[in-house]
Design an enzyme around this catalytic site. Sequence first.
Site, PDB file in Angstrom:
ATOM      1  N   HIS A 240       0.849  -1.148  -0.146  1.00 47.21           N
ATOM      2  CA  HIS A 240       0.013   0.116   0.171  1.00 47.21           C
ATOM      3  C   HIS A 240       0.874   1.320  -0.086  1.00 47.21           C
ATOM      4  CE1 HIS A 240      -3.682   2.433   0.536  1.00 47.21           C
ATOM      5  NE2 HIS A 240      -2.786   3.381   1.219  1.00 47.21           N
ATOM      6  N   ASP A 244       0.763   4.410  -2.568  1.00 47.59           N
ATOM      7  CA  ASP A 244       0.756   5.889  -2.204  1.00 47.59           C
ATOM      8  C   ASP A 244       1.763   6.665  -3.031  1.00 47.59           C
ATOM      9  OD1 ASP A 244      -1.297   5.902  -0.658  1.00 47.59           O
ATOM     10  OD2 ASP A 244      -0.228   5.855   1.406  1.00 47.59           O
ATOM     11  N   HIS A 266       3.386  10.792   2.484  1.00 48.94           N
ATOM     12  CA  HIS A 266       2.843  11.850   1.636  1.00 48.94           C
ATOM     13  C   HIS A 266       3.651  13.167   1.603  1.00 48.94           C
ATOM     14  CE1 HIS A 266      -0.657   9.518   0.463  1.00 48.94           C
ATOM     15  NE2 HIS A 266      -1.145   9.364   1.678  1.00 48.94           N
TER      16      HIS A 266
END
EC number: 3.5.1.108
Length: 285
Positions: A240, A244, A266
């Site tokens: 995952h 991202d 992020h």
Amino acid sequence: MYIENEAQQTLKKEIVVEGISLHSGEDAKIRLMPAAENTGIVFYRADLNQKIKVKAKPASVVNLIRNTTIGSHKIKEAKISTIEHLMAAIWGSGIDNLEIEVSGPEIPVIDGSAFPYYQELIKSGLRKQQAPRKVYQIEETIFAREEDSYIAILPYDGFKISYTLDYDHPVIGSSYFEFEAEKMDFAEEISKARTFGFASEVEKLHEQGLALGGSLDNAVLIEADKTVNPLRFENEFVRHKILDVVGDMFLNGRIRGHIMAVKSGHRLHVKLAEKIREKMLEEEN
């Protein structure tokens, strides 16, 4: 340096996707519509009086707390959050140009992965356009770092992500996974990996107005010594994280290079994307 290869693509027909928002917990609906050549990925809010178009690019990012949020720097209300899974699905489907109308401030989370979006995009069908796709080739190493987390992109003949995940938690621990776009199936290997959260953090996140729509239907919930719901992959967490990275890197369109990431999120992804954009703009000038 830009490389021109196959033709750009958009959708054949409009798609509507509905679902709950991960952080606000509100119902959300998006319309994905075909767009002209060289448009890129553009979002706008349907619930605002003005149709403020916000292009998905590093300069449009306005918030990076637990998600990637883009918006207008002039109109504060014109922001759209949690775009990263959708962006990854668009990248994976091979689409270059798209207009996305959003019913409110956030994208539906669906099942917490990129796969449902990918399925809808492929099911709609893609339309080839006349203009060639421009892919940016990384020619020198670029990196970003914060304390013991870092992300770098190196010159490479293709698109590859090597990610090292390291959590001081017995359920996650340390793991490593590598995704190479030209040799692996994004839909099967990466897009199905779901977002995850810790049971111990739920109350605190709710107090901050985050994860209000989170449930076992759209996230992997981690307790002290196990996951509450079953995993899709033994190493779903690191997959995952790669998902991202794909979504955040697509803020610059399609690029070629080898991304190496350690414990990045992020904030670091977008910091690297901003540095890549600087190089792109230097060459354009």
